[in-house]
Design a protein around this motif. Sequence first.
Motif, mmCIF file in Angstrom:
data_model
loop_
_atom_site.group_PDB
_atom_site.id
_atom_site.type_symbol
_atom_site.label_atom_id
_atom_site.label_comp_id
_atom_site.label_asym_id
_atom_site.label_seq_id
_atom_site.Cartn_x
_atom_site.Cartn_y
_atom_site.Cartn_z
ATOM 1 N N VAL A 161 0.838 -1.205 0.000
ATOM 2 C CA VAL A 161 0.000 0.000 0.000
ATOM 3 C C VAL A 161 0.867 1.248 0.000
ATOM 4 O O VAL A 161 1.887 1.319 0.678
ATOM 5 C CB VAL A 161 -0.961 0.013 1.210
ATOM 6 C CG1 VAL A 161 -1.931 -1.169 1.137
ATOM 7 C CG2 VAL A 161 -0.210 -0.004 2.516
ATOM 8 N N LYS A 162 0.439 2.231 -0.784
ATOM 9 C CA LYS A 162 1.212 3.474 -0.924
ATOM 10 C C LYS A 162 0.471 4.690 -0.360
ATOM 11 O O LYS A 162 1.023 5.782 -0.333
ATOM 12 C CB LYS A 162 1.529 3.732 -2.402
ATOM 13 C CG LYS A 162 2.351 2.647 -3.083
ATOM 14 C CD LYS A 162 3.749 2.568 -2.508
ATOM 15 C CE LYS A 162 4.661 1.678 -3.342
ATOM 16 N NZ LYS A 162 4.247 0.255 -3.338
ATOM 17 N N SER A 163 -0.771 4.500 0.066
ATOM 18 C CA SER A 163 -1.556 5.624 0.568
ATOM 19 C C SER A 163 -2.541 5.139 1.617
ATOM 20 O O SER A 163 -2.786 3.929 1.751
ATOM 21 C CB SER A 163 -2.322 6.301 -0.577
ATOM 22 O OG SER A 163 -3.328 5.420 -1.076
ATOM 23 N N ALA A 165 -5.731 5.613 1.537
ATOM 24 C CA ALA A 165 -6.892 5.061 0.817
ATOM 25 C C ALA A 165 -6.668 3.588 0.473
ATOM 26 O O ALA A 165 -7.573 2.753 0.622
ATOM 27 C CB ALA A 165 -7.158 5.880 -0.443
ATOM 28 N N GLU A 166 -5.457 3.270 0.009
ATOM 29 C CA GLU A 166 -5.147 1.881 -0.333
ATOM 30 C C GLU A 166 -5.142 0.999 0.915
ATOM 31 O O GLU A 166 -5.598 -0.153 0.881
ATOM 32 C CB GLU A 166 -3.790 1.809 -1.030
ATOM 33 C CG GLU A 166 -3.785 2.398 -2.432
ATOM 34 C CD GLU A 166 -2.429 2.265 -3.107
ATOM 35 O OE1 GLU A 166 -1.554 1.560 -2.558
ATOM 36 O OE2 GLU A 166 -2.239 2.859 -4.179
ATOM 37 N N LYS A 169 -8.741 0.388 1.956
ATOM 38 C CA LYS A 169 -9.391 -0.512 1.006
ATOM 39 C C LYS A 169 -9.012 -1.960 1.320
ATOM 40 O O LYS A 169 -9.861 -2.859 1.337
ATOM 41 C CB LYS A 169 -8.984 -0.158 -0.417
ATOM 42 C CG LYS A 169 -9.643 -1.036 -1.477
ATOM 43 C CD LYS A 169 -9.200 -0.615 -2.875
ATOM 44 C CE LYS A 169 -9.840 -1.521 -3.936
ATOM 45 N NZ LYS A 169 -9.416 -1.124 -5.315
ATOM 46 N N LEU A 170 -7.717 -2.161 1.597
ATOM 47 C CA LEU A 170 -7.239 -3.498 1.943
ATOM 48 C C LEU A 170 -7.851 -3.970 3.254
ATOM 49 O O LEU A 170 -8.221 -5.143 3.402
ATOM 50 C CB LEU A 170 -5.714 -3.492 2.033
ATOM 51 C CG LEU A 170 -5.029 -4.844 2.289
ATOM 52 C CD1 LEU A 170 -5.329 -5.818 1.160
ATOM 53 C CD2 LEU A 170 -3.520 -4.656 2.448
#
Length: 348
Positions: A161-163, A165-166, A169-170
């Motif tokens: 994950v880079k953010s 939001a990611e 989501k995960l």
Amino acid sequence: MKTAVKPDVEAAVKPAVKPVLRRMAMRCMLACIAACAPWLAAAPALAQPPGYPAKPVRIVVPFAAGGPADVLGRAVGEGIAKATGQSVLVENKAGAAGTIGVDMVAKAAPDGYTLALVPVGNIAVNPTLMPNLPYKPADLAPVAMLATAENVLVVNAATPVKSLAELLKLAGQKPGELSFASPGAGSQAHLAGELLQLDAHVKLNHVPYKGISPAMTDVVGGQVTMMFAQMSAALPYIKAGKLRPLGVASAKRSAVLPDVPTIAEQGFPKFEALSWYALMAPAGTPAEIVRKLSQHVDAVLADATLKEKLATLGMEAAGGTPQQLATTIQKESARWAGVIRQRHITID
């Protein structure tokens, strides 16, 4: 039978009596002044309170030496000593997540000579979290806010994950599988993680540790997914490329990580999990002493060199009046009490 005084005799007596009476009155007045002289001389000294501080002042830091709280306490103590010309001794009284040191000051004589450096957790969180806490918030008198410390949400750099939001989501795809570390139940890192779950409607797994070092070690090692860490602890790993920052848990971006957005910017406008440290005295400390201490702290925190030193620790000098600190404590207590109750947080 009255004896009449002849007018010519009466006229002769009056002028003779008046000077005698005046001399007698004057002698009495002088005698009274002489008798009261010692009291009159002492009156101004009695009216003036003794100078404060008239002896060394002690600041109790409820954590071990060497940490951010200790560095802050010593820096403020040195400044107060220079301003007052009186020694300020810093005493580390670690144990029970700060409870032992804070309780010692809460029970000290309210004379302004024993003060405490009190973190947000010990005054605005633990009274709700720990029903059997040995002291009450009312046992301490606010003096001044010393500094705030930024917290940043970090993940292992190898995590895909880079953010934020990611990450969320995960977390939504794998409820309860992603974990977050903290240096202990009820810590600011723990509460920040719980607040994120409430605001983002995700389920995370809390992994409490006994201290910041083992918690950080496992996040760096990848055994735990994420952590809300104080900037001073996370920054070396971020610079080394071992941790990736996803969001700052403050109202504004950090000066040391200006490219990292706040969590508030990323869809959660009310999110804030700021660590802070306050100077407090035993309840009942004279208001004039509290006012003097607050003024000294303001002057100390205005020093540019001290501000730079705190910035290297991820801290920002604060200051303000005792009333402003009291308001902050009240608001923070209510906010974290809500999180504790909604998430059913307890300490075993």
